[in-house]
Design an enzyme around this catalytic site. Structure first.
Site, mmCIF file in Angstrom:
data_model
loop_
_atom_site.group_PDB
_atom_site.id
_atom_site.type_symbol
_atom_site.label_atom_id
_atom_site.label_comp_id
_atom_site.label_asym_id
_atom_site.label_seq_id
_atom_site.Cartn_x
_atom_site.Cartn_y
_atom_site.Cartn_z
ATOM 1 N N SER A 143 0.848 -1.195 0.000
ATOM 2 C CA SER A 143 0.000 0.000 0.000
ATOM 3 C C SER A 143 0.878 1.238 0.000
ATOM 4 O O SER A 143 1.973 1.235 0.591
ATOM 5 C CB SER A 143 -0.892 0.020 1.251
ATOM 6 O OG SER A 143 -1.566 1.260 1.340
ATOM 7 N N TYR A 157 -1.765 -0.558 10.232
ATOM 8 C CA TYR A 157 -1.904 -1.064 8.856
ATOM 9 C C TYR A 157 -0.736 -0.593 7.985
ATOM 10 O O TYR A 157 -0.110 -1.378 7.266
ATOM 11 C CB TYR A 157 -3.232 -0.567 8.280
ATOM 12 C CG TYR A 157 -3.401 -0.775 6.796
ATOM 13 C CD1 TYR A 157 -3.834 -2.005 6.295
ATOM 14 C CD2 TYR A 157 -3.150 0.253 5.878
ATOM 15 C CE1 TYR A 157 -3.995 -2.203 4.928
ATOM 16 C CE2 TYR A 157 -3.309 0.067 4.521
ATOM 17 C CZ TYR A 157 -3.735 -1.159 4.042
ATOM 18 O OH TYR A 157 -3.895 -1.350 2.693
HETATM 19 P P1 NAP Z 1 -11.415 -5.744 0.255
HETATM 20 O O1 NAP Z 1 -12.370 -5.291 -0.780
HETATM 21 O O2 NAP Z 1 -11.733 -5.542 1.693
HETATM 22 O O3 NAP Z 1 -11.095 -7.294 0.002
HETATM 23 C C1 NAP Z 1 -10.272 -7.985 0.874
HETATM 24 C C2 NAP Z 1 -10.240 -9.436 0.462
HETATM 25 O O4 NAP Z 1 -9.384 -10.142 1.382
HETATM 26 C C3 NAP Z 1 -11.584 -10.098 0.516
HETATM 27 O O5 NAP Z 1 -11.660 -10.998 -0.567
HETATM 28 C C4 NAP Z 1 -11.553 -10.866 1.831
HETATM 29 O O6 NAP Z 1 -12.357 -12.008 1.719
HETATM 30 C C5 NAP Z 1 -10.093 -11.249 1.906
HETATM 31 N N1 NAP Z 1 -9.589 -11.523 3.247
HETATM 32 C C6 NAP Z 1 -9.665 -10.748 4.354
HETATM 33 N N2 NAP Z 1 -9.052 -11.333 5.383
HETATM 34 C C7 NAP Z 1 -8.570 -12.511 4.918
HETATM 35 C C8 NAP Z 1 -7.832 -13.567 5.482
HETATM 36 N N3 NAP Z 1 -7.472 -13.539 6.773
HETATM 37 N N4 NAP Z 1 -7.513 -14.629 4.715
HETATM 38 C C9 NAP Z 1 -7.879 -14.684 3.403
HETATM 39 N N5 NAP Z 1 -8.576 -13.710 2.808
HETATM 40 C C10 NAP Z 1 -8.917 -12.634 3.557
HETATM 41 O O7 NAP Z 1 -9.979 -5.087 0.051
HETATM 42 P P2 NAP Z 1 -9.183 -4.526 -1.231
HETATM 43 O O8 NAP Z 1 -9.299 -3.059 -1.209
HETATM 44 O O9 NAP Z 1 -9.517 -5.293 -2.451
HETATM 45 O O10 NAP Z 1 -7.706 -4.863 -0.746
HETATM 46 C C11 NAP Z 1 -6.906 -5.882 -1.299
HETATM 47 C C12 NAP Z 1 -5.471 -5.586 -0.900
HETATM 48 O O11 NAP Z 1 -5.132 -4.279 -1.386
HETATM 49 C C13 NAP Z 1 -5.246 -5.550 0.609
HETATM 50 O O12 NAP Z 1 -3.999 -6.139 0.913
HETATM 51 C C14 NAP Z 1 -5.207 -4.059 0.911
HETATM 52 O O13 NAP Z 1 -4.460 -3.765 2.060
HETATM 53 C C15 NAP Z 1 -4.569 -3.525 -0.348
HETATM 54 N N6 NAP Z 1 -4.805 -2.102 -0.582
HETATM 55 C C16 NAP Z 1 -6.058 -1.623 -0.822
HETATM 56 C C17 NAP Z 1 -6.228 -0.257 -1.022
HETATM 57 C C18 NAP Z 1 -7.572 0.353 -1.278
HETATM 58 O O14 NAP Z 1 -7.677 1.590 -1.269
HETATM 59 N N7 NAP Z 1 -8.622 -0.416 -1.523
HETATM 60 C C19 NAP Z 1 -5.132 0.611 -0.989
HETATM 61 C C20 NAP Z 1 -3.877 0.070 -0.755
HETATM 62 C C21 NAP Z 1 -3.720 -1.273 -0.551
HETATM 63 P P3 NAP Z 1 -13.440 -12.507 2.808
HETATM 64 O O15 NAP Z 1 -14.233 -11.322 3.229
HETATM 65 O O16 NAP Z 1 -14.204 -13.549 2.120
HETATM 66 O O17 NAP Z 1 -12.624 -13.046 3.905
#
Ligand code: NAP
Length: 248
Positions: A143, A157
């Site tokens: 991130s 985080y």
């Molecule tokens: P999201 O929409 O909340 O999706 C998170 C995913 O991770 C869901 O599929 C969830 O599935 C799964 N998950 C959560 N805990 C888990 C665990 N313990 N084991 C296996 N799966 C798990 O988040 P996103 O925004 O797509 O984020 C994906 C990645 O991008 C993350 O690493 C996040 O930190 C990073 N990121 C996101 C942003 C942003 O602005 N969105 C910015 C920077 C970095 P279930 O609910 O089915 O468990």
């Protein structure tokens, strides 16, 4: 030959968008999730409609035996493994460090750091040439928070993603000689459900408007960067931390 990838946290958001894009490129995709099986099944259906193959693979990345089982399940389904997208990650509600309790800190670091390490370790064991593998690619989803610090929101985080950056740099040097490239993407403000889980559903839209590009990014825009790093077009890219953050 069809390539095989495991994507952790692929039931929605960036993981789902990456699965869909890889499906369109003909990949076979292991769609991991921890809680929402129905959503993971929808991701798998989208991969199929896009032209790829998918297998839904449950498991919490913070659980060592579950991570081993995920990789076993992927190889059982598709016969090989070529790539891993280490994407599962969580935030907790926004607050200052002074207000964070140990349970919250433990869970954030368990999923984002221990989980990322367990997944990377298992990928190394199965893809590194000195361990009998054929080589491969790992993309860690870090991130922009790792360099911004996320004050008053979630320094925990941001720090966990700092660990992911450092792991990427070290692992790239360890595994490059064994035919495995390791890189990270560092998304900025991306429109997914993660912000709601931190208590601020409008966070990406509000803060995204203040970025140099004036908007939040989409999960598809991050997926494009991940898929490029996975591809042979990025064959000389190793140990890179690729910002996908509108210049923020
Ligand atoms: P999201 O929409 O909340 O999706 C998170 C995913 O991770 C869901 O599929 C969830 O599935 C799964 N998950 C959560 N805990 C888990 C665990 N313990 N084991 C296996 N799966 C798990 O988040 P996103 O925004 O797509 O984020 C994906 C990645 O991008 C993350 O690493 C996040 O930190 C990073 N990121 C996101 C942003 C942003 O602005 N969105 C910015 C920077 C970095 P279930 O609910 O089915 O468990």
């Amino acid at each position: 030959m069809t390539k095989v990838v495991l994507i952790t946290g692929a039931s929605r958001g960036i993981g789902r968008a990456t699965a869909r894009l890889l499906g369109a490129r003909g990949w076979s995709v292991g769609v991991n999730y921890a809680h929402n099986e129905a959503a993971a099944r929808e991701t798998a259906a989208e991969v199929g409609r896009a032209g790829g193959h998918a297998r839904v693979i449950p498991g919490d990345v913070a659980d060592e035996s579950a991570v081993i089982a995920m990789f076993d399940s992927l190889v059982h389904a598709f016969g090989r493994i070529d790539a891993v997208v280490n994407n599962a990650g969580i935030v907790a509600p926004s607050m200052q460090v002074a207000d964070m309790d140990a349970d919250r800190l433990r869970r954030v670091f368990d999923v984002n750091v221990l989980g990322a390490f367990l997944v990377a370790r298992e990928a190394a064991r199965r893809m590194a040439k000195d361990r009998g593998g054929d080589g491969g690619v790992i993309v860690n989803v870090s991130s922009a928070a790792s360099r911004l610090g996320s004050p008053n929101e979630y320094v925990d985080y941001a720090s966990s993603k700092g660990a992911v950056d450092t792991m990427t740099i070290g692992l790239a040097k360890e595994l490059g000689p064994q035919g495995v490239r390791v890189n990270a993407v560092r998304p900025g403000l991306i429109d997914t459900e993660i912000h709601a889980s931190g208590g601020r559903p409008d966070r990406a839209a509000v803060l995204g408007a203040q970025t140099p590009l004036g908007r939040a990014g989409s999960a598809d825009e991050v997926a494009e960067a991940i898929v490029w790093l996975l591809s042979d077009a990025a064959s000389y890219v190793n140990g890179a931390l690729l910002d996908v953050s509108a210049g923020r």
